[in-house]
Design a protein around this motif. Structure first.
Motif, PDB file in Angstrom:
ATOM      1  N   GLU A 164       0.856  -1.201   0.000  1.00  0.00           N
ATOM      2  CA  GLU A 164       0.000   0.000   0.000  1.00  0.00           C
ATOM      3  C   GLU A 164       0.884   1.239   0.000  1.00  0.00           C
ATOM      4  OE1 GLU A 164      -3.724   1.666  -0.091  1.00  0.00           O
ATOM      5  OE2 GLU A 164      -3.458  -0.460   0.251  1.00  0.00           O
ATOM      6  N   SER A 165       1.924   1.203   0.834  1.00  0.00           N
ATOM      7  CA  SER A 165       2.904   2.292   0.877  1.00  0.00           C
ATOM      8  C   SER A 165       4.281   1.673   1.038  1.00  0.00           C
ATOM      9  CB  SER A 165       2.614   3.247   2.037  1.00  0.00           C
ATOM     10  OG  SER A 165       2.860   2.602   3.269  1.00  0.00           O
ATOM     11  N   ASP A 166       5.279   2.381   0.559  1.00  0.00           N
ATOM     12  CA  ASP A 166       6.639   1.853   0.563  1.00  0.00           C
ATOM     13  C   ASP A 166       7.372   2.063   1.886  1.00  0.00           C
ATOM     14  OD1 ASP A 166       6.291   1.083  -2.036  1.00  0.00           O
ATOM     15  OD2 ASP A 166       7.191   2.871  -2.880  1.00  0.00           O
ATOM     16  N   GLY A 167       6.829   2.859   2.748  1.00  0.00           N
ATOM     17  CA  GLY A 167       7.530   3.184   3.983  1.00  0.00           C
ATOM     18  C   GLY A 167       8.518   4.318   3.732  1.00  0.00           C
ATOM     19  N   GLU A 168       9.062   4.848   4.770  1.00  0.00           N
ATOM     20  CA  GLU A 168      10.015   5.946   4.625  1.00  0.00           C
ATOM     21  C   GLU A 168      10.845   6.081   5.889  1.00  0.00           C
ATOM     22  OE1 GLU A 168       7.813   9.982   5.999  1.00  0.00           O
ATOM     23  OE2 GLU A 168       7.119   9.158   4.095  1.00  0.00           O
ATOM     24  N   ARG A 169      11.945   6.812   5.750  1.00  0.00           N
ATOM     25  CA  ARG A 169      12.786   7.136   6.891  1.00  0.00           C
ATOM     26  C   ARG A 169      12.801   8.648   7.041  1.00  0.00           C
ATOM     27  NH1 ARG A 169      18.173   3.657   5.775  1.00  0.00           N
ATOM     28  NH2 ARG A 169      17.100   1.789   5.149  1.00  0.00           N
ATOM     29  N   GLN A 170      12.631   9.110   8.254  1.00  0.00           N
ATOM     30  CA  GLN A 170      12.731  10.535   8.520  1.00  0.00           C
ATOM     31  C   GLN A 170      14.082  10.791   9.170  1.00  0.00           C
ATOM     32  OE1 GLN A 170       9.279  11.551  10.817  1.00  0.00           O
ATOM     33  NE2 GLN A 170       7.967  11.598   9.029  1.00  0.00           N
ATOM     34  N   LEU A 171      14.836  11.701   8.564  1.00  0.00           N
ATOM     35  CA  LEU A 171      16.181  11.997   9.039  1.00  0.00           C
ATOM     36  C   LEU A 171      16.177  13.184   9.986  1.00  0.00           C
ATOM     37  CD1 LEU A 171      18.046  11.704   5.625  1.00  0.00           C
ATOM     38  CD2 LEU A 171      17.645   9.920   7.310  1.00  0.00           C
ATOM     39  N   ALA A 172      17.122  13.184  10.909  1.00  0.00           N
ATOM     40  CA  ALA A 172      17.300  14.332  11.795  1.00  0.00           C
ATOM     41  C   ALA A 172      17.729  15.522  10.948  1.00  0.00           C
ATOM     42  CB  ALA A 172      18.342  14.022  12.859  1.00  0.00           C
ATOM     43  N   GLN A 173      17.131  16.679  11.178  1.00  0.00           N
ATOM     44  CA  GLN A 173      17.401  17.873  10.386  1.00  0.00           C
ATOM     45  C   GLN A 173      17.936  18.993  11.268  1.00  0.00           C
ATOM     46  OE1 GLN A 173      16.682  18.451   6.940  1.00  0.00           O
ATOM     47  NE2 GLN A 173      16.440  16.233   6.862  1.00  0.00           N
ATOM     48  N   ASN A 174      18.897  19.718  10.739  1.00  0.00           N
ATOM     49  CA  ASN A 174      19.391  20.928  11.363  1.00  0.00           C
ATOM     50  C   ASN A 174      18.810  22.078  10.541  1.00  0.00           C
ATOM     51  OD1 ASN A 174      20.738  22.839  12.803  1.00  0.00           O
ATOM     52  ND2 ASN A 174      22.759  22.356  11.992  1.00  0.00           N
ATOM     53  N   THR A 175      17.874  22.821  11.111  1.00  0.00           N
ATOM     54  CA  THR A 175      17.162  23.861  10.374  1.00  0.00           C
ATOM     55  C   THR A 175      17.579  25.233  10.882  1.00  0.00           C
ATOM     56  OG1 THR A 175      15.287  22.385  10.101  1.00  0.00           O
ATOM     57  CG2 THR A 175      14.888  24.713   9.715  1.00  0.00           C
TER      58      THR A 175
ATOM     59  N   THR B 181       3.430  -0.639   4.355  1.00  0.00           N
ATOM     60  CA  THR B 181       2.108  -1.137   4.687  1.00  0.00           C
ATOM     61  C   THR B 181       1.679  -2.020   3.530  1.00  0.00           C
ATOM     62  OG1 THR B 181       1.626   0.936   5.815  1.00  0.00           O
ATOM     63  CG2 THR B 181      -0.248  -0.471   5.272  1.00  0.00           C
ATOM     64  N   TYR B 182       1.266  -3.235   3.843  1.00  0.00           N
ATOM     65  CA  TYR B 182       0.937  -4.190   2.790  1.00  0.00           C
ATOM     66  C   TYR B 182      -0.559  -4.238   2.521  1.00  0.00           C
ATOM     67  CZ  TYR B 182       5.728  -5.466   3.512  1.00  0.00           C
ATOM     68  OH  TYR B 182       7.084  -5.407   3.618  1.00  0.00           O
ATOM     69  N   ARG B 183      -0.899  -4.469   1.264  1.00  0.00           N
ATOM     70  CA  ARG B 183      -2.292  -4.571   0.831  1.00  0.00           C
ATOM     71  C   ARG B 183      -2.739  -6.019   0.820  1.00  0.00           C
ATOM     72  NH1 ARG B 183      -3.724  -1.705  -4.572  1.00  0.00           N
ATOM     73  NH2 ARG B 183      -3.653   0.070  -3.201  1.00  0.00           N
ATOM     74  N   GLY B 184      -1.859  -6.918   0.404  1.00  0.00           N
ATOM     75  CA  GLY B 184      -2.233  -8.321   0.322  1.00  0.00           C
ATOM     76  C   GLY B 184      -1.025  -9.192   0.063  1.00  0.00           C
TER      77      GLY B 184
ATOM     78  N   VAL C 129       2.481 -15.549   7.598  1.00  0.00           N
ATOM     79  CA  VAL C 129       2.479 -14.333   6.775  1.00  0.00           C
ATOM     80  C   VAL C 129       1.820 -13.191   7.539  1.00  0.00           C
ATOM     81  CG1 VAL C 129       1.589 -13.296   4.649  1.00  0.00           C
ATOM     82  CG2 VAL C 129       2.586 -15.579   4.584  1.00  0.00           C
ATOM     83  N   SER C 130       0.758 -13.496   8.249  1.00  0.00           N
ATOM     84  CA  SER C 130       0.070 -12.473   9.037  1.00  0.00           C
ATOM     85  C   SER C 130       0.986 -11.889  10.106  1.00  0.00           C
ATOM     86  CB  SER C 130      -1.176 -13.071   9.686  1.00  0.00           C
ATOM     87  OG  SER C 130      -1.814 -12.120  10.497  1.00  0.00           O
ATOM     88  N   SER C 131       1.731 -12.738  10.769  1.00  0.00           N
ATOM     89  CA  SER C 131       2.610 -12.234  11.838  1.00  0.00           C
ATOM     90  C   SER C 131       3.777 -11.439  11.277  1.00  0.00           C
ATOM     91  CB  SER C 131       3.108 -13.382  12.709  1.00  0.00           C
ATOM     92  OG  SER C 131       3.976 -14.210  11.973  1.00  0.00           O
ATOM     93  N   LEU C 132       4.226 -11.740  10.066  1.00  0.00           N
ATOM     94  CA  LEU C 132       5.358 -11.020   9.474  1.00  0.00           C
ATOM     95  C   LEU C 132       4.961  -9.703   8.816  1.00  0.00           C
ATOM     96  CD1 LEU C 132       7.260 -14.017   7.871  1.00  0.00           C
ATOM     97  CD2 LEU C 132       7.957 -12.675   9.860  1.00  0.00           C
ATOM     98  N   THR C 133       3.731  -9.626   8.310  1.00  0.00           N
ATOM     99  CA  THR C 133       3.320  -8.452   7.536  1.00  0.00           C
ATOM    100  C   THR C 133       2.265  -7.596   8.211  1.00  0.00           C
ATOM    101  OG1 THR C 133       1.593  -9.688   6.387  1.00  0.00           O
ATOM    102  CG2 THR C 133       3.785  -9.631   5.347  1.00  0.00           C
ATOM    103  N   GLY C 134       1.562  -8.140   9.207  1.00  0.00           N
ATOM    104  CA  GLY C 134       0.470  -7.404   9.834  1.00  0.00           C
ATOM    105  C   GLY C 134      -0.832  -7.517   9.060  1.00  0.00           C
ATOM    106  N   LEU C 135      -0.839  -8.332   8.005  1.00  0.00           N
ATOM    107  CA  LEU C 135      -2.060  -8.518   7.219  1.00  0.00           C
ATOM    108  C   LEU C 135      -3.029  -9.425   7.964  1.00  0.00           C
ATOM    109  CD1 LEU C 135      -0.507  -9.138   3.690  1.00  0.00           C
ATOM    110  CD2 LEU C 135      -1.896  -7.180   4.362  1.00  0.00           C
ATOM    111  N   THR C 136      -4.325  -9.181   7.754  1.00  0.00           N
ATOM    112  CA  THR C 136      -5.331 -10.082   8.319  1.00  0.00           C
ATOM    113  C   THR C 136      -5.501 -11.265   7.369  1.00  0.00           C
ATOM    114  OG1 THR C 136      -7.080  -8.797   7.231  1.00  0.00           O
ATOM    115  CG2 THR C 136      -6.556  -8.223   9.526  1.00  0.00           C
ATOM    116  N   ALA C 137      -6.076 -12.344   7.879  1.00  0.00           N
ATOM    117  CA  ALA C 137      -6.209 -13.591   7.115  1.00  0.00           C
ATOM    118  C   ALA C 137      -6.997 -13.405   5.818  1.00  0.00           C
ATOM    119  CB  ALA C 137      -6.864 -14.658   7.974  1.00  0.00           C
ATOM    120  N   ASP C 138      -7.941 -12.467   5.792  1.00  0.00           N
ATOM    121  CA  ASP C 138      -8.731 -12.271   4.570  1.00  0.00           C
ATOM    122  C   ASP C 138      -7.937 -11.602   3.456  1.00  0.00           C
ATOM    123  OD1 ASP C 138      -8.756  -9.897   6.121  1.00  0.00           O
ATOM    124  OD2 ASP C 138     -10.486  -9.157   5.005  1.00  0.00           O
ATOM    125  N   ARG C 139      -6.754 -11.122   3.743  1.00  0.00           N
ATOM    126  CA  ARG C 139      -5.906 -10.495   2.728  1.00  0.00           C
ATOM    127  C   ARG C 139      -4.724 -11.380   2.326  1.00  0.00           C
ATOM    128  NH1 ARG C 139      -6.820  -5.181   1.569  1.00  0.00           N
ATOM    129  NH2 ARG C 139      -8.404  -4.207   2.825  1.00  0.00           N
TER     130      ARG C 139
END
Length: 172
Positions: A79-90, A131-134, A155-165
């Motif tokens: 669903e989404s690829d994920g991301e990393r937020q870096l520490a910023q000096n502003t 976040t996985y879709r299926g 698969v459910s425990s590794l991805t967080g997907l419910t059994a219906d997906r």
């Protein structure tokens, strides 16, 4: 018959711009968005994220070692690829009144730390995982209920997907 065409002509003259805008809008809605059939893939590059590929590979290895599974292939759709937020000096500079500055500029740069091997490394503040879709799992034991249940739970425990997906199918 001529009366009908005159009526259509009057309607066209009156609403032609609204009709054209509606047709263009419908065309834009139907236009491909650049996403392929599988989320996480783009039409231009056709590449998945490294995290999704790595998890699929690890899951194939682990699931293949489970009792009764046999040969296995795993496909995850993200669903989404994920991301990393870096520490910023502003740094923010402004001139004029604080409440309503007349001119301001803002400059940000990632905070780096010495990695020890001759290079610098960015400091990661927060990691958002994909976040996985299926999931589709094709395996030799996919026609047996106990294998389907065990694979679905893993698969459910590794991805967080419910059994219906999660779908488990028999290898051909």
């Amino acid at each position: 018959m001529k009366k009908n065409t005159e009526g259509v002509q009057k309607i066209w003259d009156k609403y032609k711009y609204a009709i054209l805008v509606a047709l263009i809008g419908a065309g834009l809605l139907l236009w491909p968005s650049g996403e392929g059939i599988l989320p996480g893939k783009t039409a231009s590059s056709g590449s998945e994220t490294a995290a999704v590929r790595e998890l699929q590979s690890e899951m194939e290895t682990i699931l293949g070692s489970m009792s009764g599974v046999g040969q296995v292939r795993v496909l995850l759709t993200a669903e989404s690829d994920g991301e990393r937020q870096l520490a910023q000096n502003t740094e923010l500079r402004y001139s004029g009144e604080t409440a309503a500055p007349s001119d301001y500029s803002r400059r940000s740069e990632a905070v780096l730390t010495d990695a020890g091997s001759g290079g610098d490394e960015a400091i990661i503040v927060r990691t958002l995982y994909p976040t996985y879709r299926g999931a589709l799992v094709v395996c030799q034991g996919g026609d047996r209920a106990e294998v389907q249940l065990a694979v679905t739970q893993a698969v459910s425990s590794l991805t967080g997907l419910t059994a219906d997906r999660i779908t488990v199918a028999k290898w051909q």
